[in-house]
Enzyme design. Structure first.
Site, PDB file in Angstrom:
ATOM      1  N   GLY A  68     -22.471  16.492 -41.962  1.00 41.07           N
ATOM      2  CA  GLY A  68     -21.957  16.180 -40.631  1.00 41.07           C
ATOM      3  C   GLY A  68     -20.964  17.233 -40.191  1.00 41.07           C
ATOM      4  O   GLY A  68     -19.781  17.152 -40.490  1.00 41.07           O
ATOM      5  N   GLY A 107     -19.452  18.042 -37.456  1.00 44.37           N
ATOM      6  CA  GLY A 107     -18.743  17.826 -36.205  1.00 44.37           C
ATOM      7  C   GLY A 107     -17.358  18.416 -36.284  1.00 44.37           C
ATOM      8  O   GLY A 107     -17.104  19.339 -37.074  1.00 44.37           O
ATOM      9  N   ALA A 108     -16.435  17.880 -35.500  1.00 47.59           N
ATOM     10  CA  ALA A 108     -15.084  18.442 -35.451  1.00 47.59           C
ATOM     11  C   ALA A 108     -14.405  18.407 -36.811  1.00 47.59           C
ATOM     12  O   ALA A 108     -13.853  19.413 -37.279  1.00 47.59           O
ATOM     13  CB  ALA A 108     -14.254  17.684 -34.424  1.00 47.59           C
ATOM     14  N   LYS A 136      -5.370   2.738 -42.769  1.00 48.13           N
ATOM     15  CA  LYS A 136      -5.895   3.539 -41.659  1.00 48.13           C
ATOM     16  C   LYS A 136      -6.792   2.692 -40.766  1.00 48.13           C
ATOM     17  O   LYS A 136      -6.795   2.859 -39.534  1.00 48.13           O
ATOM     18  CB  LYS A 136      -6.663   4.752 -42.172  1.00 48.13           C
ATOM     19  CG  LYS A 136      -7.102   5.668 -41.027  1.00 48.13           C
ATOM     20  CD  LYS A 136      -7.678   6.975 -41.485  1.00 48.13           C
ATOM     21  CE  LYS A 136      -8.001   7.857 -40.284  1.00 48.13           C
ATOM     22  NZ  LYS A 136      -8.650   9.116 -40.683  1.00 48.13           N
ATOM     23  N   ASN A 154      -8.117   2.339 -31.223  1.00 45.43           N
ATOM     24  CA  ASN A 154      -9.366   2.927 -30.736  1.00 45.43           C
ATOM     25  C   ASN A 154     -10.045   2.139 -29.623  1.00 45.43           C
ATOM     26  O   ASN A 154     -10.368   2.682 -28.561  1.00 45.43           O
ATOM     27  CB  ASN A 154     -10.333   3.128 -31.906  1.00 45.43           C
ATOM     28  CG  ASN A 154      -9.955   4.307 -32.770  1.00 45.43           C
ATOM     29  OD1 ASN A 154      -8.816   4.750 -32.756  1.00 45.43           O
ATOM     30  ND2 ASN A 154     -10.895   4.822 -33.528  1.00 45.43           N
TER      31      ASN A 154
END
Length: 304
Positions: A7, A9-10, A186, A194
């Site tokens: 993955g 991604g960022a 977390k 979120n």
């Protein structure tokens, strides 16, 4: 160390780029062809407040047949597809390959375990923030600590070695004997931030500017605390609600990952965050009405 990042991604690019600065052989695995090709042709660009650097000794691929067995896989795909993403890359997993999940939400360990043995899995969390600007270019938005640990609470030689490798690559890393507590800590932060930001399109710090959103944050996290107590999870932070508010202040201008998903019309990880509180609450006989409402409202936004 031979490392694959599942993955790109960022966050996957951030960790892959940092780890490739050392003596490690790093492969970024992703299905986005333009992204993969540009990394291989021009390098990976990591920008931050101090400027930018171009990482050229990292390799990206769609096809894992050329990689071979790796020592470590970092899993950074969306939590909703963890098991589906792992199955096609079993050809790079050896008997001693470590699989590290730093993903958000609950259920990632169980999804990985459905594909490989539990003995191969380690887990943790990250406080880093990163945004994908365009193919092969990310912005390192916030620096923080990476926490890793064995699932069974042991402090092993392999976890010590991993910490040393990360630290050499300037990834501040600590070892915990309570990784499930860290993951839940977390999770509760994400539960409080979120979905509410994704529904209101407020930035993290703005949640505390309105009585209504601050109250929703408090109740959502409180429901999560009640579920964690029933599951006998030992949380790290004594006051998760205040800790969540502290994170809001520290990341005041950030757009949460779920808000970014909604803006970009991507599927969110709501089922692994607020939805996970609802499911675990049902198992424990605990009502979680605010988390149920937030989960259902995000699902409606996803359909639209």
């Amino acid at each position: 160390m031979k490392i694959a990042v599942l993955g790109a991604g960022a966050m996957g690019c951030l960790y892959g780029g940092l780890l490739s600065i050392g003596d490690n052989e790093v492969w970024l695995i992703d299905i986005w062809k333009e992204h993969v090709n540009r990394i291989n042709e021009k390098g990976l660009i990591i920008e931050d407040e101090n400027g930018k650097k171009i990482i050229k000794n990292v390799q990206a691929t769609i096809d894992t047949n050329d990689i071979g067995i790796v020592d470590l896989i970092l899993v950074f795909v969306k939590s909703t597809i963890t098991d589906k993403a792992l199955k096609p890359v079993k050809n790079i997993i050896g008997e001693n390959t470590l699989i590290l999940t730093l993903q958000n939400g609950l259920g990632n360990i169980e999804k990985i375990q459905s594909v490989v043995g539990k003995k191969n899995i380690i887990a943790g969390t990250t406080s880093h923030g990163s945004t994908l600007l365009e193919p092969a270019r990310i912005y390192h938005a916030g620096k923080g600590t990476t926490v890793i640990g064995e699932i069974d609470r042991e402090n092993t030689e392999r976890i010590q070695n991993l910490k040393e490798i990360f630290t050499k690559c300037k990834i501040e890393t600590v070892i915990t004997n309570n990784v499930l507590g860290v993951i839940w800590d977390k999770l509760l932060v994400n539960v409080g931030i979120n979905a509410i930001t994704a529904l209101t399109e407020l930035r993290n710090g703005e949640l505390l500017d309105f009585k209504e959103t601050e109250e929703l944050l408090e109740i959502a996290v409180e429901e999560g605390i009640n579920v964690s107590k029933a599951k006998k999870i030992i949380l790290i932070n004594e006051d998760p609600i205040e800790h969540t508010k502290k994170v809001c202040r520290l990341t005041t201008s950030n757009k949460s990952s779920m808000l970014q998903d909604i803006i970009n019309k991507r599927k969110t990880e709501i089922e692994m965050i607020n939805g996970a509180i609802v499911k675990e609450g049902e198992r424990q006989g605990i009502k979680t009405p605010i988390n149920l409402a937030l989960t259902n409202l995000i699902k409606i936004k996803e359909r639209n």
